[in-house]
Motif scaffolding. Sequence first.
Motif, PDB file in Angstrom:
ATOM      1  N   UNK A   1      38.563  39.973  44.708  1.00  0.00           N
ATOM      2  CA  UNK A   1      38.537  40.936  43.612  1.00  0.00           C
ATOM      3  C   UNK A   1      37.188  41.641  43.602  1.00  0.00           C
TER       4      UNK A   1
ATOM      5  N   UNK B   1      34.328  42.512  40.547  1.00  0.00           N
ATOM      6  CA  UNK B   1      34.456  41.737  39.305  1.00  0.00           C
ATOM      7  C   UNK B   1      33.178  40.962  38.978  1.00  0.00           C
ATOM      8  N   UNK B   2      32.489  40.484  40.040  1.00  0.00           N
ATOM      9  CA  UNK B   2      31.350  39.585  39.817  1.00  0.00           C
ATOM     10  C   UNK B   2      30.353  40.177  38.824  1.00  0.00           C
TER      11      UNK B   2
ATOM     12  N   UNK C   1      30.858  42.347  36.405  1.00  0.00           N
ATOM     13  CA  UNK C   1      31.306  42.791  35.075  1.00  0.00           C
ATOM     14  C   UNK C   1      31.887  41.678  34.215  1.00  0.00           C
ATOM     15  N   UNK C   2      32.132  40.506  34.782  1.00  0.00           N
ATOM     16  CA  UNK C   2      32.697  39.429  33.959  1.00  0.00           C
ATOM     17  C   UNK C   2      31.660  38.322  33.752  1.00  0.00           C
TER      18      UNK C   2
ATOM     19  N   UNK D   1      48.664  47.541  37.860  1.00  0.00           N
ATOM     20  CA  UNK D   1      48.038  46.422  37.136  1.00  0.00           C
ATOM     21  C   UNK D   1      48.791  46.098  35.847  1.00  0.00           C
TER      22      UNK D   1
ATOM     23  N   UNK E   1      40.377  48.644  25.448  1.00  0.00           N
ATOM     24  CA  UNK E   1      39.590  48.323  26.647  1.00  0.00           C
ATOM     25  C   UNK E   1      40.220  49.039  27.834  1.00  0.00           C
ATOM     26  N   UNK E   2      39.499  49.985  28.424  1.00  0.00           N
ATOM     27  CA  UNK E   2      40.093  50.764  29.515  1.00  0.00           C
ATOM     28  C   UNK E   2      40.186  49.937  30.792  1.00  0.00           C
TER      29      UNK E   2
ATOM     30  N   UNK F   1      39.292  48.739  34.151  1.00  0.00           N
ATOM     31  CA  UNK F   1      38.099  48.848  35.008  1.00  0.00           C
ATOM     32  C   UNK F   1      37.942  47.540  35.758  1.00  0.00           C
ATOM     33  N   UNK F   2      37.237  47.611  36.866  1.00  0.00           N
ATOM     34  CA  UNK F   2      37.057  46.408  37.677  1.00  0.00           C
ATOM     35  C   UNK F   2      38.357  45.931  38.288  1.00  0.00           C
ATOM     36  N   UNK F   3      39.238  46.896  38.617  1.00  0.00           N
ATOM     37  CA  UNK F   3      40.511  46.534  39.236  1.00  0.00           C
ATOM     38  C   UNK F   3      40.432  46.897  40.721  1.00  0.00           C
ATOM     39  N   UNK F   4      40.562  45.922  41.600  1.00  0.00           N
ATOM     40  CA  UNK F   4      40.413  46.197  43.028  1.00  0.00           C
ATOM     41  C   UNK F   4      41.348  47.301  43.500  1.00  0.00           C
TER      42      UNK F   4
ATOM     43  N   UNK G   1      42.945  38.630  37.285  1.00  0.00           N
ATOM     44  CA  UNK G   1      41.621  39.136  36.932  1.00  0.00           C
ATOM     45  C   UNK G   1      41.284  38.666  35.517  1.00  0.00           C
TER      46      UNK G   1
ATOM     47  N   UNK H   1      38.395  37.102  32.438  1.00  0.00           N
ATOM     48  CA  UNK H   1      37.169  37.581  31.787  1.00  0.00           C
ATOM     49  C   UNK H   1      35.950  36.789  32.244  1.00  0.00           C
TER      50      UNK H   1
ATOM     51  N   UNK I   1      34.360  34.582  35.857  1.00  0.00           N
ATOM     52  CA  UNK I   1      34.570  34.283  37.281  1.00  0.00           C
ATOM     53  C   UNK I   1      35.430  33.024  37.426  1.00  0.00           C
TER      54      UNK I   1
ATOM     55  N   UNK J   1      46.711  41.112  35.567  1.00  0.00           N
ATOM     56  CA  UNK J   1      47.140  40.723  36.911  1.00  0.00           C
ATOM     57  C   UNK J   1      47.347  41.975  37.757  1.00  0.00           C
TER      58      UNK J   1
ATOM     59  N   UNK K   1      49.385  43.005  40.756  1.00  0.00           N
ATOM     60  CA  UNK K   1      50.463  42.495  41.616  1.00  0.00           C
ATOM     61  C   UNK K   1      50.214  42.819  43.098  1.00  0.00           C
TER      62      UNK K   1
END
Lengths: 179, 179
Positions: free
Chosen positions: A99, A102-103, A105-106, A161, A171-172, A174-177, B58, B60, B62, B151, B153
């Motif tokens: 992913x 993500x690192x 932003x979470x 997603x 929450x828009x 974001x951070x979606x691969x 995904x 909130x 890691x 998620x 997919x």
Amino acid sequence: MICHLGVIVDGAPRVVPTAYGRDGDTLYLHGSTGARSLAEAAGREVCVTVTHLDGIVLARSIFHHSVNYRSAMIYGTPRPVTDPGERLAGLRAICEHLAPGRWDIVRRPSRKELAATAVLALSLEEASVKVRQGPPRDEEADYALDVWAGVLPVHQVFGEPIPDPLLRPGIPPSGIPGR
Amino acid sequence: MICHLGVIVDGAPRVVPTAYGRDGDTLYLHGSTGARSLAEAAGREVCVTVTHLDGIVLARSIFHHSVNYRSAMIYGTPRPVTDPGERLAGLRAICEHLAPGRWDIVRRPSRKELAATAVLALSLEEASVKVRQGPPRDEEADYALDVWAGVLPVHQVFGEPIPDPLLRPGIPPSGIPGR
């Protein structure tokens, strides 16, 4: 995106799908400290296999049907990672592989979460790669047959997603691969 | 579409991607009689794992990132299939699994091709299934974070069939899985 980790447990092979990450010449694996396969893998010989299926090879004979693929097998004895810095780097490599983005932003792992996570490092020194690409290779006589032959490509794609039902409104995405 | 076959070779695990087919409670594997992994698998304990990756979870934090998947692990000692009828049935199951519809329209295996093909049967009696589905499960406090969660997919799809460059003109597309 995932690998298959082969370990010997009680004298028999066990093959477990799991996430992985790569940092230079090191492959990182992780898991719960309670997971048996991962615990058994530390300090013992393993084989980690990553396979991309690229297509189905439709030949003019059953015998020459095949698949197009790229596969890497890594052999070695994983080292349990104990250095806190390398543990975080290993987890980051795994997370970024699955992913990307993500690192940053979470929420990062807490001390308690880190204590519950085993991280293993496997050198990429001993590895082999197998590849099959291209059209079918049929027997000479079979090219005269009246049958369609070729390759049916296979792809792995992302769908739309699906927001967590518990996502707070406003929450828009974001951070979606891949987006 | 493929499985990962785990065998012990010279005391170390080896994990090989390969095709498979199912007929009732029997899993069939095949390979060249010269392929070492398959030869080593006959009469020895193996683990065959089939994994469907369904999505990237995904979260909130890691720590709660994960994947949605369905995975089956089959344990057992494969039996070399020697009966000619069962050998053909096993090969048919493998071919129909990868490329449904081809068996009836392409040339069947010759005696020479059959002699070069090893077929193994593995009972589905001892198997375990692991599944993860659904949204992320985050720590209570993390639901307050301003980060998108859900998620992504993952699907395996077919692309446009690529005709063999040696395909004779005038042969219409037919026997192509999924069409």
